[in-house]
Design an enzyme around this catalytic site. Structure first.
Site, PDB file in Angstrom:
ATOM      1  N   ASN A  88       4.681   2.725   0.543  1.00  0.00           N
ATOM      2  CA  ASN A  88       4.770   3.889   1.418  1.00  0.00           C
ATOM      3  C   ASN A  88       6.172   4.056   1.991  1.00  0.00           C
ATOM      4  O   ASN A  88       6.943   3.103   2.128  1.00  0.00           O
ATOM      5  CB  ASN A  88       3.699   3.846   2.515  1.00  0.00           C
ATOM      6  N   LEU A  89       6.485   5.303   2.288  1.00  0.00           N
ATOM      7  CA  LEU A  89       7.804   5.682   2.789  1.00  0.00           C
ATOM      8  C   LEU A  89       7.634   6.658   3.945  1.00  0.00           C
ATOM      9  O   LEU A  89       6.865   7.625   3.830  1.00  0.00           O
ATOM     10  CB  LEU A  89       8.618   6.348   1.669  1.00  0.00           C
ATOM     11  N   GLU A  90       8.330   6.396   5.044  1.00  0.00           N
ATOM     12  CA  GLU A  90       8.323   7.298   6.198  1.00  0.00           C
ATOM     13  C   GLU A  90       9.761   7.620   6.583  1.00  0.00           C
ATOM     14  O   GLU A  90      10.652   6.773   6.428  1.00  0.00           O
ATOM     15  CB  GLU A  90       7.607   6.633   7.386  1.00  0.00           C
ATOM     16  N   HIS A 101       2.832   8.208   0.250  1.00  0.00           N
ATOM     17  CA  HIS A 101       1.835   7.146   0.235  1.00  0.00           C
ATOM     18  C   HIS A 101       2.118   6.195  -0.928  1.00  0.00           C
ATOM     19  O   HIS A 101       2.718   6.583  -1.929  1.00  0.00           O
ATOM     20  CB  HIS A 101       0.440   7.738   0.107  1.00  0.00           C
ATOM     21  N   GLU A 103       0.264   4.884  -3.235  1.00  0.00           N
ATOM     22  CA  GLU A 103      -0.294   5.280  -4.533  1.00  0.00           C
ATOM     23  C   GLU A 103       0.530   6.400  -5.158  1.00  0.00           C
ATOM     24  O   GLU A 103       0.767   6.411  -6.375  1.00  0.00           O
ATOM     25  CB  GLU A 103      -1.748   5.729  -4.366  1.00  0.00           C
ATOM     26  N   CYS A 128      -6.605   6.175   1.126  1.00  0.00           N
ATOM     27  CA  CYS A 128      -7.029   7.222   2.051  1.00  0.00           C
ATOM     28  C   CYS A 128      -7.492   8.444   1.254  1.00  0.00           C
ATOM     29  O   CYS A 128      -7.298   8.534   0.039  1.00  0.00           O
ATOM     30  CB  CYS A 128      -5.881   7.600   2.992  1.00  0.00           C
ATOM     31  N   CYS A 131      -4.814  10.158  -0.871  1.00  0.00           N
ATOM     32  CA  CYS A 131      -4.468   9.486  -2.127  1.00  0.00           C
ATOM     33  C   CYS A 131      -5.580   9.611  -3.166  1.00  0.00           C
ATOM     34  O   CYS A 131      -5.306   9.712  -4.361  1.00  0.00           O
ATOM     35  CB  CYS A 131      -4.163   8.016  -1.867  1.00  0.00           C
TER      36      CYS A 131
END
EC number: 3.5.4.5
Length: 296
Positions: A88-90, A101, A103, A128, A131
């Site tokens: 994941n990347l924010e 996300h 996936e 989630c 995804c």
């Protein structure tokens, strides 16, 4: 070995750790081919499922999560037998819709690498709803096997029953089917040519906005991302987010971005320029080069 994997290695079985360390060199960005997987199975004496579950801490180490500090790693196994890690990347301080996300990251990694079908997705936390819907866009998406720690392996149809997908909108060539959209632009700029090529391979059956982003770092290396639409619209993956995820997997800092190009089709019913600029300006002081090309 890259420093970002030090903690992960400490959590692996000793035989597996010893075998994989040489593979985690400076160029490692989450891809292991089928032969390497066989070598790791032999060295670790693990079944393939147990091996892939054991490798999840390596995938999670690819994450950049300044908001949640919640590290999720995913592995997409292609029909070729190769595996593609993602995480994941924010974007710090930015709206959550910019997030990628795990996936999505793993599947886009496989797609950018030329994989045509995903057979298995291995992830360290239950996918989630976002995804699950994203995976449902894949070739034979309902049949993709989902592997979770201490859970029985189940197809996506178990996690997303009564699913709405591309077939409901009469799309017969879903995500990862080879796309070949003819886009016309006269340019001798290698970065623009690369972006046009990726836009031609993008997946945008709902808006026809075939689009791609290419980011160039100060040392001249490029990282690409393509537009990947979804029948449910919101789980679509934007090309800038895909390119940033690509950079993160390669352990590059976003401050290294020196140039950014967005290519999109003239016949698209939407434009990605606003969202692309927002994401770019959140991570780098670089102006976006936006080029609209004719689609044939």
């Amino acid at each position: 070995m890259q420093d970002r994997f030090l903690k992960s290695i400490a959590n692996l079985p000793e035989a597996l750790a010893k075998a994989i360390v040489p593979m985690l060199d400076k160029d490692f960005a989450g891809h292991l081919d089928a032969q390497q997987i066989e070598e790791l199975k032999t060295a670790s004496q693990l079944t393939e499922q147990d091996l892939l579950l054991a490798l999840l801490p390596i995938a999670a180490a690819l994450a950049r999560v300044p908001i949640s500090e919640f590290y999720v790693g995913a592995i997409a196994k292609g029909k070729s037998g190769d595996i593609y890690m993602g995480a994941n990347l924010e974007l710090a301080g930015e709206a959550l819709f910019h997030s990628v996300h795990a996936e999505q990251s793993a599947i886009s990694h496989a797609w950018l690498s030329g994989e045509r079908q995903i057979e298995d997705v291995i992830v360290n936390f239950s996918p989630c709803g976002h995804c699950r819907q994203f995976m449902n866009e894949l070739v034979e998406g309902q049949k993709v096997n989902i592997h979770l720690p201490e859970q029985k392996t189940q197809p996506l149809s178990h996690y997303l029953p009564y699913a709405f997908g591309p077939g409901d909108l009469n799309i017969t060539e879903p995500l990862l089917t080879k796309q070949q959209h003819e886009l016309s632009l006269d340019s001798s700029d290698p970065m623009i040519i690369e972006a046009v090529d990726h836009a031609g391979l993008s997946y945008a059956p709902y808006t026809k906005n075939y689009a791609a982003v290419v980011l160039e770092t100060k040392d001249g290396v490029t990282y690409s991302g393509r537009y990947a639409e979804n029948a449910a619209f919101n789980p679509s993956m934007l090309p800038m987010q895909m390119a940033l995820s690509n950079m993160a997997r390669h352990n590059r800092d976003f401050s290294e971005i020196n140039r950014a190009v967005l290519i999109e089709s003239s016949k698209g019913s939407v434009s990605l320029v606003g969202a692309t600029m927002d994401a770019l300006h959140a991570v780098a002081a670089v102006e976006l080069e936006h080029i609209v090309v004719e689609s044939e």
